[in-house]
Design a protein around this motif. Structure first.
Motif, PDB file in Angstrom:
ATOM      1  N   THR A 157       0.866  -1.175   0.000  1.00 13.75           N
ATOM      2  CA  THR A 157       0.000   0.000   0.000  1.00 13.75           C
ATOM      3  C   THR A 157       0.909   1.232   0.000  1.00 13.75           C
ATOM      4  OG1 THR A 157       0.001   0.119   2.409  1.00 13.75           O
ATOM      5  CG2 THR A 157      -1.764  -1.198   1.371  1.00 13.75           C
ATOM      6  N   ASP A 158       0.308   2.406  -0.086  1.00 11.71           N
ATOM      7  CA  ASP A 158       1.101   3.632   0.030  1.00 11.71           C
ATOM      8  C   ASP A 158       1.804   3.682   1.389  1.00 11.71           C
ATOM      9  OD1 ASP A 158       0.295   4.396  -2.498  1.00 11.71           O
ATOM     10  OD2 ASP A 158      -1.266   5.766  -1.780  1.00 11.71           O
ATOM     11  N   GLU A 159       1.112   3.211   2.434  1.00 13.25           N
ATOM     12  CA  GLU A 159       1.722   3.180   3.768  1.00 13.25           C
ATOM     13  C   GLU A 159       2.899   2.209   3.803  1.00 13.25           C
ATOM     14  OE1 GLU A 159      -1.636   2.585   3.344  1.00 13.25           O
ATOM     15  OE2 GLU A 159      -2.437   4.497   4.019  1.00 13.25           O
ATOM     16  N   GLY A 160       2.756   1.094   3.103  1.00 15.79           N
ATOM     17  CA  GLY A 160       3.846   0.126   3.019  1.00 15.79           C
ATOM     18  C   GLY A 160       5.048   0.697   2.307  1.00 15.79           C
ATOM     19  N   GLU A 161       4.798   1.431   1.231  1.00  9.91           N
ATOM     20  CA  GLU A 161       5.893   2.095   0.502  1.00  9.91           C
ATOM     21  C   GLU A 161       6.620   3.089   1.411  1.00  9.91           C
ATOM     22  OE1 GLU A 161       7.121   1.713  -2.565  1.00  9.91           O
ATOM     23  OE2 GLU A 161       5.584   0.580  -3.621  1.00  9.91           O
ATOM     24  N   ALA A 162       5.858   3.865   2.162  1.00  9.59           N
ATOM     25  CA  ALA A 162       6.455   4.862   3.064  1.00  9.59           C
ATOM     26  C   ALA A 162       7.240   4.181   4.184  1.00  9.59           C
ATOM     27  CB  ALA A 162       5.367   5.768   3.644  1.00  9.59           C
ATOM     28  N   HIS A 163       6.689   3.098   4.723  1.00 10.82           N
ATOM     29  CA  HIS A 163       7.359   2.350   5.789  1.00 10.82           C
ATOM     30  C   HIS A 163       8.686   1.784   5.287  1.00 10.82           C
ATOM     31  CE1 HIS A 163       7.405   0.185   9.588  1.00 10.82           C
ATOM     32  NE2 HIS A 163       7.549  -0.963   8.961  1.00 10.82           N
ATOM     33  N   LEU A 164       8.678   1.229   4.094  1.00 10.02           N
ATOM     34  CA  LEU A 164       9.891   0.684   3.493  1.00 10.02           C
ATOM     35  C   LEU A 164      10.900   1.789   3.194  1.00 10.02           C
ATOM     36  CD1 LEU A 164      11.475  -1.726   2.384  1.00 10.02           C
ATOM     37  CD2 LEU A 164      10.219  -1.433   0.220  1.00 10.02           C
ATOM     38  N   ALA A 165      10.431   2.914   2.700  1.00  8.67           N
ATOM     39  CA  ALA A 165      11.333   4.037   2.412  1.00  8.67           C
ATOM     40  C   ALA A 165      12.012   4.543   3.688  1.00  8.67           C
ATOM     41  CB  ALA A 165      10.565   5.175   1.735  1.00  8.67           C
ATOM     42  N   ALA A 166      11.265   4.602   4.784  1.00 11.63           N
ATOM     43  CA  ALA A 166      11.846   5.035   6.058  1.00 11.63           C
ATOM     44  C   ALA A 166      12.913   4.046   6.515  1.00 11.63           C
ATOM     45  CB  ALA A 166      10.746   5.178   7.116  1.00 11.63           C
ATOM     46  N   PHE A 167      12.645   2.760   6.362  1.00 14.57           N
ATOM     47  CA  PHE A 167      13.638   1.747   6.740  1.00 14.57           C
ATOM     48  C   PHE A 167      14.881   1.868   5.871  1.00 14.57           C
ATOM     49  CE2 PHE A 167      15.593  -2.419   6.198  1.00 14.57           C
ATOM     50  CZ  PHE A 167      15.902  -2.728   7.515  1.00 14.57           C
ATOM     51  N   ARG A 168      14.669   2.007   4.566  1.00 16.71           N
ATOM     52  CA  ARG A 168      15.818   2.116   3.648  1.00 16.71           C
ATOM     53  C   ARG A 168      16.703   3.302   4.017  1.00 16.71           C
ATOM     54  NH1 ARG A 168      12.457   0.917  -1.914  1.00 16.71           N
ATOM     55  NH2 ARG A 168      12.849  -1.324  -1.981  1.00 16.71           N
ATOM     56  N   SER A 169      16.105   4.411   4.436  1.00 18.79           N
ATOM     57  CA  SER A 169      16.902   5.595   4.776  1.00 18.79           C
ATOM     58  C   SER A 169      17.761   5.364   6.015  1.00 18.79           C
ATOM     59  CB  SER A 169      15.995   6.816   4.973  1.00 18.79           C
ATOM     60  OG  SER A 169      15.271   6.711   6.184  1.00 18.79           O
ATOM     61  N   GLN A 170      17.343   4.453   6.881  1.00 16.91           N
ATOM     62  CA  GLN A 170      18.091   4.135   8.103  1.00 16.91           C
ATOM     63  C   GLN A 170      19.057   2.970   7.923  1.00 16.91           C
ATOM     64  OE1 GLN A 170      17.856   5.917  11.046  1.00 16.91           O
ATOM     65  NE2 GLN A 170      16.714   7.309   9.733  1.00 16.91           N
TER      66      GLN A 170
ATOM     67  N   GLY B 185      21.190   1.902   5.471  1.00 14.77           N
ATOM     68  CA  GLY B 185      22.552   2.163   4.995  1.00 14.77           C
ATOM     69  C   GLY B 185      23.456   2.705   6.091  1.00 14.77           C
ATOM     70  N   PRO B 186      23.081   3.814   6.730  1.00 11.15           N
ATOM     71  CA  PRO B 186      23.918   4.332   7.817  1.00 11.15           C
ATOM     72  C   PRO B 186      24.090   3.336   8.961  1.00 11.15           C
ATOM     73  CG  PRO B 186      22.331   5.995   7.132  1.00 11.15           C
ATOM     74  CD  PRO B 186      21.975   4.719   6.425  1.00 11.15           C
ATOM     75  N   PHE B 187      23.041   2.620   9.297  1.00  6.01           N
ATOM     76  CA  PHE B 187      23.111   1.642  10.386  1.00  6.01           C
ATOM     77  C   PHE B 187      24.128   0.553  10.069  1.00  6.01           C
ATOM     78  CE2 PHE B 187      21.688  -2.371  12.275  1.00  6.01           C
ATOM     79  CZ  PHE B 187      21.676  -2.031  13.619  1.00  6.01           C
ATOM     80  N   THR B 188      24.016  -0.058   8.881  1.00  7.05           N
ATOM     81  CA  THR B 188      24.932  -1.150   8.539  1.00  7.05           C
ATOM     82  C   THR B 188      26.365  -0.650   8.386  1.00  7.05           C
ATOM     83  OG1 THR B 188      24.374  -0.977   6.184  1.00  7.05           O
ATOM     84  CG2 THR B 188      23.170  -2.609   7.493  1.00  7.05           C
ATOM     85  N   ARG B 189      26.555   0.578   7.890  1.00 10.65           N
ATOM     86  CA  ARG B 189      27.914   1.132   7.800  1.00 10.65           C
ATOM     87  C   ARG B 189      28.521   1.288   9.191  1.00 10.65           C
ATOM     88  NH1 ARG B 189      25.594   3.827   3.558  1.00 10.65           N
ATOM     89  NH2 ARG B 189      25.047   5.641   4.792  1.00 10.65           N
TER      90      ARG B 189
ATOM     91  N   ILE C 192      32.399  -0.530  13.236  1.00 10.00           N
ATOM     92  CA  ILE C 192      32.720  -0.916  14.612  1.00 10.00           C
ATOM     93  C   ILE C 192      33.265  -2.341  14.653  1.00 10.00           C
ATOM     94  CG2 ILE C 192      31.705  -1.454  16.864  1.00 10.00           C
ATOM     95  CD1 ILE C 192      29.897   1.047  16.404  1.00 10.00           C
ATOM     96  N   LEU C 193      32.645  -3.254  13.933  1.00 10.38           N
ATOM     97  CA  LEU C 193      33.098  -4.637  13.950  1.00 10.38           C
ATOM     98  C   LEU C 193      34.486  -4.799  13.332  1.00 10.38           C
ATOM     99  CD1 LEU C 193      29.832  -6.567  13.019  1.00 10.38           C
ATOM    100  CD2 LEU C 193      30.886  -6.333  15.281  1.00 10.38           C
TER     101      LEU C 193
END
Length: 117
Positions: free
Chosen positions: A86-99, A101-105, A110-111
């Motif tokens: 849904t549009d909400e699903g797209e937005a939820h996924l976009a928010a995750f994607r924005s976080q 990359g920086p998180f995994t970097r 650190i590892l």
């Protein structure tokens, strides 16, 4: 012990992996389960349907039925239940994607290097 870590990592990301696959194209359950099991993200199709139910309850995906078409000129195949974002699903996924990359970097840095920069 490592299996516990893997299980926790899977639980943390499988929702977003399912959304990512559905962002590419609507999929029926077996197709989605195969994509996730092939990558070791879920154990079996039986673990997928509760996840899909939660995503649907949260308004992130919807279902629709579509009859499969065989080769042109032949009878149609079975009717399947497909899932799409849904549009909400797209937005939820976009928010995750924005976080993500920086998180995994940060985790990788650190590892690999500790806190020394």
């Amino acid at each position: 012990m490592l299996d516990d870590v893997t299980t926790q990592l899977r639980r943390g990301v499988v929702e977003f992996c399912a959304l990512g696959l559905l962002a590419a194209k609507p999929m029926y359950g077996w197709e989605l389960a195969s994509a996730l099991t092939d990558r070791g993200l879920i154990a079996s199709i039986g673990t997928l349907y509760p996840l899909l139910g939660r995503l649907r309850d949260r308004g992130l995906i919807v279902t629709f039925e579509q009859q499969e078409n065989d080769a042109p000129g032949t009878s149609a195949g079975p009717t399947r239940k497909y899932y799409r974002l849904t549009d909400e699903g797209e937005a939820h996924l976009a928010a995750f994607r924005s976080q993500w990359g920086p998180f995994t970097r940060n985790v990788t840095e650190i590892l690999e290097k500790g806190l020394a920069s």
